[in-house]
Enzyme design. Sequence first.
Site, mmCIF file in Angstrom:
data_model
loop_
_atom_site.group_PDB
_atom_site.id
_atom_site.type_symbol
_atom_site.label_atom_id
_atom_site.label_comp_id
_atom_site.label_asym_id
_atom_site.label_seq_id
_atom_site.Cartn_x
_atom_site.Cartn_y
_atom_site.Cartn_z
ATOM 1 N N ARG A 14 -18.325 81.640 93.083
ATOM 2 C CA ARG A 14 -18.124 82.946 93.615
ATOM 3 C C ARG A 14 -19.114 84.116 93.366
ATOM 4 O O ARG A 14 -20.242 83.776 93.274
ATOM 5 C CB ARG A 14 -16.476 83.333 93.150
ATOM 6 C CG ARG A 14 -15.663 82.052 93.409
ATOM 7 C CD ARG A 14 -15.641 81.346 94.597
ATOM 8 N NE ARG A 14 -14.692 80.339 94.636
ATOM 9 C CZ ARG A 14 -14.532 79.663 95.876
ATOM 10 N NH1 ARG A 14 -14.956 79.669 96.817
ATOM 11 N NH2 ARG A 14 -13.289 78.635 95.289
ATOM 12 N N CYS A 15 -18.567 85.098 92.932
ATOM 13 C CA CYS A 15 -19.663 86.338 92.461
ATOM 14 C C CYS A 15 -20.439 85.917 91.410
ATOM 15 O O CYS A 15 -20.332 85.427 90.346
ATOM 16 C CB CYS A 15 -18.883 87.529 92.260
ATOM 17 S SG CYS A 15 -19.932 88.843 91.868
#
Length: 190
Positions: A23-24
């Site tokens: 994800r991030c």
Amino acid sequence: MANEAIQSGLDGQSGQTIVLGGRCFWRTEAVFDRMLGITDVESGYSQGHVDQPSYEQVSSGSTGRNEVVKLTFDPASVSLRQILEVFFVVHDSTTPNRQCNDVGTQYRSGIYYQNDEHKQIAQEVIDELTKAKAFGRPIVTELEALANYSTAGAYHQDYFTNHPNQGYCTMVAAPKVEKFRRTFKRLVHA
């Protein structure tokens, strides 16, 4: 020997590399920066169809790129299996294209390998977690050969370390780092 040349060419260092989309990249980098045996963590982008995209382009979701971290590790100190165990604990591998408030294909869960050995280890870990029904829902992590990697801008490197009081860091990244520290005490470096 050929695999070592590919790895050395990508990371410019000795050791092995694996690229992970958790994800991030700010939160993923924050965790792996604190793991024993990891010698370098670099935020970047992989997969997709746009060469050398900006952060804004990737954030739009139109490039096919994924926010990733490139990990260089010393296999004498930490195994790829251990890295992947941490990876699956510190992010949600069951929700496509989403992690908390981060939504879009640029936040998909992915393991991007450079050789058949790493592919096999990653597939084994995914199969074991799936068989054990470890997360109560199917794992959606994509497993693909690394393609089209590029480094994110300097602003994104060591983001958690450089911006510990930023809202995203305190609300999202810090809890992931703490979860890693609690769950994997033996793998945390000082």
